[in-house]
Design an enzyme around this catalytic site. Structure first.
Site, PDB file in Angstrom:
ATOM      1  N   HIS A 124       0.882  -1.125   0.033  1.00  0.00           N
ATOM      2  CA  HIS A 124      -0.004  -0.097   0.007  1.00  0.00           C
ATOM      3  C   HIS A 124       0.799   1.168   0.109  1.00  0.00           C
ATOM      4  O   HIS A 124       0.332   2.453  -0.346  1.00  0.00           O
ATOM      5  CB  HIS A 124      -0.953   0.135   1.212  1.00  0.00           C
ATOM      6  CG  HIS A 124      -0.242   0.230   2.432  1.00  0.00           C
ATOM      7  ND1 HIS A 124       0.090  -0.768   3.432  1.00  0.00           N
ATOM      8  CD2 HIS A 124       0.004   1.331   3.145  1.00  0.00           C
ATOM      9  CE1 HIS A 124       0.395  -0.152   4.515  1.00  0.00           C
ATOM     10  NE2 HIS A 124       0.591   1.233   4.371  1.00  0.00           N
ATOM     11  N   ASP A 154       0.321  -7.521   1.497  1.00  0.00           N
ATOM     12  CA  ASP A 154       0.488  -6.099   1.652  1.00  0.00           C
ATOM     13  C   ASP A 154       2.092  -6.351   1.522  1.00  0.00           C
ATOM     14  O   ASP A 154       2.638  -5.408   2.448  1.00  0.00           O
ATOM     15  CB  ASP A 154       0.075  -5.394   3.050  1.00  0.00           C
ATOM     16  CG  ASP A 154       0.021  -3.961   2.707  1.00  0.00           C
ATOM     17  OD1 ASP A 154       0.054  -3.836   1.378  1.00  0.00           O
ATOM     18  OD2 ASP A 154      -0.225  -3.282   3.685  1.00  0.00           O
ATOM     19  N   SER A 229       4.766   2.705   8.238  1.00  0.00           N
ATOM     20  CA  SER A 229       4.479   1.257   7.300  1.00  0.00           C
ATOM     21  C   SER A 229       5.352   1.074   6.508  1.00  0.00           C
ATOM     22  O   SER A 229       6.160   1.527   5.837  1.00  0.00           O
ATOM     23  CB  SER A 229       3.089   1.873   6.443  1.00  0.00           C
ATOM     24  OG  SER A 229       1.863   1.951   7.181  1.00  0.00           O
TER      25      SER A 229
END
Length: 469
Positions: A124, A154, A229
């Site tokens: 993402h 992911d 992230s």
């Protein structure tokens, strides 16, 4: 003189007698009255306690792990390039060339895993990027290329043209223990690497995100915010045990719950991308779920934890090994299986054709079988919420057809899962489909405005046709 000696002897004997009486009667009475010590036999409500001093080793030193990892975590900048005019003024009067129309679409962190520039991050973080810029902790900037991605987990793999970079070695996430100290290392907002500390709060955590392949996260209370992230979750030895991926928060900021993809799963994904260009998933070949109080009561089971086998796929490794419906899986390769995410988390770290040892419970007795994992092949028709897989010869024969693909999963809550799952699709938009490659070709080849017409054979052997618009 004799009287004086006699008086002295009498005085000494009197003092000795007085002191002895005090020690024998008075002092003992005071001690016994101030420290009552009833025995466990005299008191039925006695609560056992242990006050032995122990050294629990809580003074963990994070400095070495932090110093060894901060230079291997990078800032990843997702840059989108505008292909057209950005406003009416540019449309009528012209403006800067399209190649100059850039904007930052997103940013996050990444982890260098090899000295020659392979970097792991979240899908993402880089999704939809026209260009990717990677900045190291020493402010050096590189253009990165996407080697491959896996949206289900992911995870994305990037590559920069560099040599001799600092990197973080993979650790074994199966060995992670609850309460173990961990560090979350990120490079948010290009502020250089930052480190936060916490413990492992849970393992094999399922976030119920309705992903095709169920996830199994490491949960930690180390502070992880959106800019982190794709960063590293490391143990105090500086080994990579997870890729920081998600947080649970109503505000979008960290509130105590953060999640990381286990390093064993991330490493397997990276290896597949480097070798095959895509992820190859191994599966046992069962359908089932975690034991719940309702299932335990309905089936009158003694076990309260494990994975209940509701169905075994024909021709799968599970069927070949002798696993049956109603079996309860308790261990895989001596890894305790308490819930379904324990199973998927471990199996997702394996490759097709790997052999695993499965300990299961059947009729109250434990037994162990060897299972060779089969390759997971499926295609998701996202617009209608169906996942299809190649059908075995036995499945085609049972539906009295020579070709078709089976409906593997129902991904929408508004569809009748019990009625559709397992049925055989023979045609899509009036074209025969013999495998998932045919399905992909038909779906990818249609216009987005065209309807999808699916012809399938139901469990009663009748042909059905459904039109999705």
């Amino acid at each position: 003189m004799k009287k004086l000696a006699t008086l002295l002897i009498v005085s000494v004997l009197g003092g000795v007698f007085t002191l002895g009486s005090y020690k024998l009667f008075l002092e003992e009475e005071q001690i016994s009255s101030s420290l009552p010590l009833p025995s466990t036999e005299e008191r039925s409500d006695f609560i056992p306690a242990n006050y032995t001093e122990r050294n629990y080793g809580t003074n963990a030193d994070f400095t070495e792990a932090a110093e060894n990892t901060v230079h291997a975590v990078v800032h990843v900048k997702n840059v989108a390039v505008f292909k057209g005019t950005r406003n009416p003024f540019e449309f009528y009067y012209g403006g800067r060339s399209n190649s100059e129309g850039k904007a930052v679409q997103g940013a996050g962190s990444g982890v260098i895993i090899t000295p020659d520039g392979y970097i792991v991050t979240n899908n993402h973080v880089i999704e939809g990027a026209s260009e990717l810029e990677v900045t190291l902790n020493n402010n050096k900037t590189y253009t990165a290329e996407v080697v491959g991605t896996d949206k289900a987990s992911d995870i994305a793999l990037l590559k920069v043209d560099a040599e001799g970079l600092n990197y973080i070695p993979f650790g074994n996430s199966n060995n992670v223990r609850l309460g173990e100290w961990v560090l979350a290392v990120g490079n948010p907002f290009n502020l250089k690497s930052t480190v936060t500390a916490g413990i492992v709060s849970a393992k094999a955590r399922d976030l119920n995100t309705a992903d095709i392949i169920p996830q199994s996260f490491i949960q930690t209370d180390a502070a992880i915010n959106p800019g982190n992230s794709g960063g590293a979750l490391v143990n105090i030895n500086g080994e990579l045990i997870g890729i920081n991926t998600a947080i649970t928060s109503k505000t979008g900021s960290y509130v105590g719950y953060a999640f990381a993809v286990p390093s064993n799963n991330a490493r397997k994904i990276v290896e597949d991308i480097m070798e095959f260009g895509h992820v190859q998933q191994g599966i046992l070949g069962i359908r089932g779920g975690s034991l719940t109080p309702q299932v335990v009561k309905e089936l009158n089971l003694e076990a309260t934890q494990g994975v209940y086998v509701a169905d075994v796929s024909p021709g799968s490794g599970a069927e070949n090994a002798g696993i049956r419906e109603n079996d309860i899986i308790r261990k895989i390769d001596n890894i305790q299986i308490n819930k379904f995410s324990d199973l998927t988390g471990y199996i997702n770290s394996k490759h097709p054709n790997d052999e695993v040892s499965v300990t299961l419970l059947r009729d109250g007795r434990e037994r162990e079988v060897k299972v060779i994992l089969t390759k997971y092949e499926a295609y998701t028709i996202k617009s209608i919420g169906l996942e299809v897989a190649n059908a075995s010869k036995e499945e085609l024969r049972s539906y009295n057809t020579e070709y078709g693909v089976k409906i593997n999963q129902i991904l929408r809550n508004d569809l009748p899962a019990e009625e559709l799952a397992g049925n055989i699709i023979t045609e899509i938009n009036n074209e025969k489909v013999r495998n998932i490659q045919d399905v992909e070709r038909v779906i990818e080849g249609k216009r987005s405005s065209d309807p999808i017409v699916v012809t399938f054979i139901d469990e009663n052997g009748e042909k059905q046709r459904v039109v999705w618009r």
